[in-house]
Design a protein around this motif. Structure first.
Motif, short mmCIF file in Angstrom:
data_model
loop_
_atom_site.label_atom_id
_atom_site.label_comp_id
_atom_site.label_asym_id
_atom_site.label_seq_id
_atom_site.Cartn_x
_atom_site.Cartn_y
_atom_site.Cartn_z
N ARG A 1 65.91 63.62 25.30
CA ARG A 1 65.09 64.14 24.21
C ARG A 1 65.68 63.83 22.84
O ARG A 1 64.95 63.65 21.86
CB ARG A 1 64.93 65.66 24.35
N GLY A 2 67.00 63.79 22.77
CA GLY A 2 67.64 63.63 21.47
C GLY A 2 67.86 62.19 21.05
O GLY A 2 67.90 61.89 19.85
N VAL A 3 67.99 61.28 22.03
CA VAL A 3 68.34 59.89 21.68
C VAL A 3 67.44 58.88 22.37
O VAL A 3 66.79 58.04 21.72
CB VAL A 3 69.82 59.60 22.04
N VAL A 4 67.39 58.92 23.68
CA VAL A 4 66.77 57.85 24.46
C VAL A 4 65.28 57.72 24.16
O VAL A 4 64.76 56.59 24.10
CB VAL A 4 67.01 58.09 25.96
N ARG A 5 64.57 58.80 23.94
CA ARG A 5 63.12 58.74 23.74
C ARG A 5 62.73 57.91 22.53
O ARG A 5 61.62 57.38 22.46
CB ARG A 5 62.56 60.16 23.61
N PHE A 6 63.64 57.80 21.58
CA PHE A 6 63.34 57.03 20.37
C PHE A 6 63.65 55.54 20.54
O PHE A 6 63.42 54.75 19.61
CB PHE A 6 64.14 57.58 19.18
N LEU A 7 64.20 55.17 21.70
CA LEU A 7 64.66 53.79 21.89
C LEU A 7 63.96 53.09 23.05
O LEU A 7 64.43 52.03 23.50
CB LEU A 7 66.18 53.77 22.11
N TYR A 8 62.86 53.65 23.56
CA TYR A 8 62.13 53.00 24.64
C TYR A 8 61.63 51.63 24.20
O TYR A 8 61.12 51.45 23.10
CB TYR A 8 60.95 53.85 25.10
N GLY A 9 61.79 50.66 25.10
CA GLY A 9 61.39 49.30 24.77
C GLY A 9 62.44 48.52 24.03
O GLY A 9 62.22 47.34 23.69
N ARG A 10 63.56 49.12 23.76
CA ARG A 10 64.66 48.45 23.05
C ARG A 10 65.94 48.59 23.90
O ARG A 10 66.81 49.42 23.63
CB ARG A 10 64.84 49.05 21.67
N PRO A 11 66.05 47.80 24.94
CA PRO A 11 67.13 47.99 25.92
C PRO A 11 68.53 47.83 25.34
O PRO A 11 69.44 48.55 25.74
CB PRO A 11 66.84 46.92 26.98
N LEU A 12 68.72 46.89 24.41
CA LEU A 12 70.05 46.70 23.86
C LEU A 12 70.49 47.92 23.07
O LEU A 12 71.64 48.39 23.20
CB LEU A 12 70.08 45.45 22.97
N GLU A 13 69.58 48.46 22.22
CA GLU A 13 69.91 49.65 21.45
C GLU A 13 70.16 50.85 22.37
O GLU A 13 71.06 51.67 22.12
CB GLU A 13 68.79 49.97 20.46
N THR A 14 69.38 50.95 23.45
CA THR A 14 69.57 52.04 24.41
C THR A 14 70.94 51.96 25.06
O THR A 14 71.65 52.96 25.21
CB THR A 14 68.48 52.00 25.49
N LEU A 15 71.33 50.75 25.44
CA LEU A 15 72.64 50.55 26.08
C LEU A 15 73.76 50.96 25.12
O LEU A 15 74.70 51.67 25.51
CB LEU A 15 72.77 49.09 26.51
N LEU A 16 73.67 50.51 23.87
CA LEU A 16 74.72 50.84 22.90
C LEU A 16 74.75 52.33 22.61
O LEU A 16 75.83 52.93 22.47
CB LEU A 16 74.50 50.04 21.62
N ALA A 17 73.56 52.94 22.49
CA ALA A 17 73.50 54.38 22.18
C ALA A 17 74.10 55.21 23.31
O ALA A 17 74.89 56.13 23.07
CB ALA A 17 72.06 54.79 21.92
#
Length: 556
Positions: free
Chosen positions: A343-359
């Protein structure tokens, strides 16, 4: 004078030993029996006299007095021998009386060996220890074991047999042969047979040695091979039949030990595979449904392990209950942390796998540092309850550790429960719908955001449960999850993204293959070989063993 005193003690010793022998052993004829009856004292008298002689005897004389104590067959003999072995048998210097002693603040509390009545305390300075040497202590241990040889408890009898076989003599072997005739428990019969056969290998009779070799051919103990190896040498064994039988027995035993060693290796591979499955199964859910590469998955396992540690701190005297309570507690705690991450981080990064991995990698570092700040960087230990401690000894060549066996069973239970959730509940139906076609699921009125949060929480909760299992195999520390995150991704990719059956089979396959390779190439090279294998496998089959249908398949 000294020589006269020594002679007197030897005469007294001979009389005491003679007094302790059974009456029929001293009656060659009726008149002699009548004369002996006037000399031989009653059994209750012999026991105190032997004890009194024990106090002033030398070490060499005490060995003979030890035999006299056994021959007296007094009900308190075992208590005296136990005290003697434990250095709690003392003689009072003033009058030469022997007592079983226990240390107290004021000296020794005394127990009369004849009556077991307690008195005292008396100052320790007035007493001398009834000493022993190594050979005498071996005799004491063997004698004490013989007292428990008739116990109704098979485990006690087994311990007694093993103790007696540590230093077998003719008397010990006679007792074991008598016990073997009435022993009904196979776990006790086996060491008796082996011990008697070991003794028979030194017999002067070739038939006896041959029979002993035939008995030992069914043994799996490493000691057996060593003893049989000596018989293959003509300089040690003159009889050709015995040498041939020994060679055949060694081949048979070696083959069986190799077979059981393979079974043990397979078990360790399955236990390692179970750990990999537990670590990867939550990752397979989140990766398969949401397409999120969660680098903080290992830290969610770490949180589950620390949850088990905290629960055990709160229940230090109830280890079994604390482990059982830790399972749902770790699921809830790790699940809530996972939902917060989604809810706090991943939901804002769907469709952006590289940013999700780094986050998520940054989140993993944050969680590690948070744990270091709370619990310190030092590793913590989670004690195993009694039912998970020790080994299940199947035979001399095969034993399975209880903690790993329970983890294999626990993994299967978790897998079955997750399958029921995904196949038999409305939550599972919506999760499968979103994983197969997110757009179509939304058009049917499914709240995909809610499903994403619940799915991420479910996967994170299972990671926490995996952490509880890991706490029973290794120490709990801030870097616990880092040891399994790469292996988890390997299992998910190899088995098929989002496929639970693929995760189960992939994890077990990699675990068993790794353990089979380790003896040949070492642990590090085995991991490298597994990694190279998966790379080559994915080149030929990009979607793994069990490719997912629906949205995941359409995306490739």
């Amino acid at each position: 004078m000294i020589h006269l005193m020594a002679s007197t003690r030897r005469c007294l010793l001979a009389a005491l030993i003679a007094a302790s022998l059974p009456l029929h052993a001293q009656e060659p004829s009726a008149p002699v029996a009548e004369a002996s009856a006037e000399v031989v004292p009653a059994a209750p008298t012999a026991f105190p006299d032997v004890l009194r002689a024990l106090g002033g005897a030398s070490l060499s004389e005490r060995t003979a007095l030890f035999d006299a104590l056994l021959a007296a067959k007094h009900p308190n003999t075992a208590a005296v021998l136990k005290a003697w072995l434990d250095d709690h048998l003392h003689v009072r210097d003033a009058d030469g009386a022997v007592f079983i002693t226990a240390e107290s603040d004021d000296g020794y509390t005394l127990t009369d060996p004849a009556t077991l009545a307690t008195s005292g305390p008396e100052p320790a300075a007035g007493f001398s220890k009834v000493g022993s040497n190594n050979s005498l202590r071996k005799l004491l241990r063997s004698a004490l074991a013989s007292f428990t040889l008739g116990s109704p408890d098979a485990d006690i009898r087994l311990s007694a047999v093993k103790e007696m076989l540590r230093a077998p003599d003719d008397a010990t072997l006679t007792m074991l042969r008598e016990r073997r005739a009435t022993e009904t428990d196979a776990t006790v019969q086996s060491p008796i047979d082996a011990g008697l056969a070991y003794a028979d290998l030194t017999s002067d009779n070739a038939e006896t040695r041959l029979a002993a070799v035939n008995v030992l051919s069914g043994s799996l103990a490493g000691e057996t091979i060593a003893k049989l190896e000596a018989l293959r040498d003509a300089s040690n064994e003159p009889d050709e039949r015995v040498r041939s039988a020994a060679a055949v027995a060694i081949s048979s035993i070696s083959l069986k030990r190799t077979l059981y060693s393979s079974i043990e290796t397979l078990f360790f591979g399955l236990s390692l595979g179970s750990v990999l499955v537990l670590a990867a199964i939550g990752l397979a859910i989140t990766f398969g449904v949401m397409g999120v590469i969660n680098m903080a998955h290992g830290e969610l396992m770490m949180i589950g392990a620390y949850t088990a540690y905290v629960v055990q701190l709160l229940m230090p005297n109830h280890l079994a209950a604390s482990i059982l309570i830790s399972i749902p507690t770790a699921f809830v705690v790790s699940g809530l942390v996972g939902i917060a991450i989604e809810r706090g981080v991943v939901r804002f990064l769907y469709g952006r796998p590289l940013e999700t991995l780094l986050a998520t990698f940054g989140i993993s570092l944050f969680l590690q540092q948070l744990v270091r700040s709370i619990f310190s960087p030092l590793n913590r230990s989670v004690a195993s309850p009694e039912f998970m401690s020790g080994q299940w000894v199947i035979n001399d060549a095969l034993s399975l550790t209880w903690n790993r066996l329970y983890i294999v069973l626990f993994t299967l239970v978790v897998f079955a429960a997750l399958q029921l959730i995904l196949r038999r509940t409305s939550l599972g139906l919506t999760v499968r719908a979103v994983s197969q076609n997110r757009a179509m699921a939304r058009s049917m009125g499914i709240n995909s955001d809610r499903v994403d949060a619940i799915t991420f929480g479910l996967g994170s909760g299972i990671a926490g449960v995996a952490g509880v299992a890991l706490s029973q195999l290794t120490n709990v520390g801030p870097n616990l999850g880092q040891s399994y995150i790469i292996d988890s991704f390997m299992v998910v990719v190899f088995g098929g993204v989002g496929n639970l059956w693929g995760t189960l089979i992939g994890g077990m396959t990699l675990g068993v293959a790794g353990k089979l390779l380790e003896p040949a190439v070492g642990a590090v090279m085995a991991k490298i070989a597994m990694l190279v294998f998966i790379i080559l496998f994915i080149q030929r089959r990009k979607q793994g063993l069990f490719p997912q249908k629906g949205r995941a398949a359409e995306g490739h």
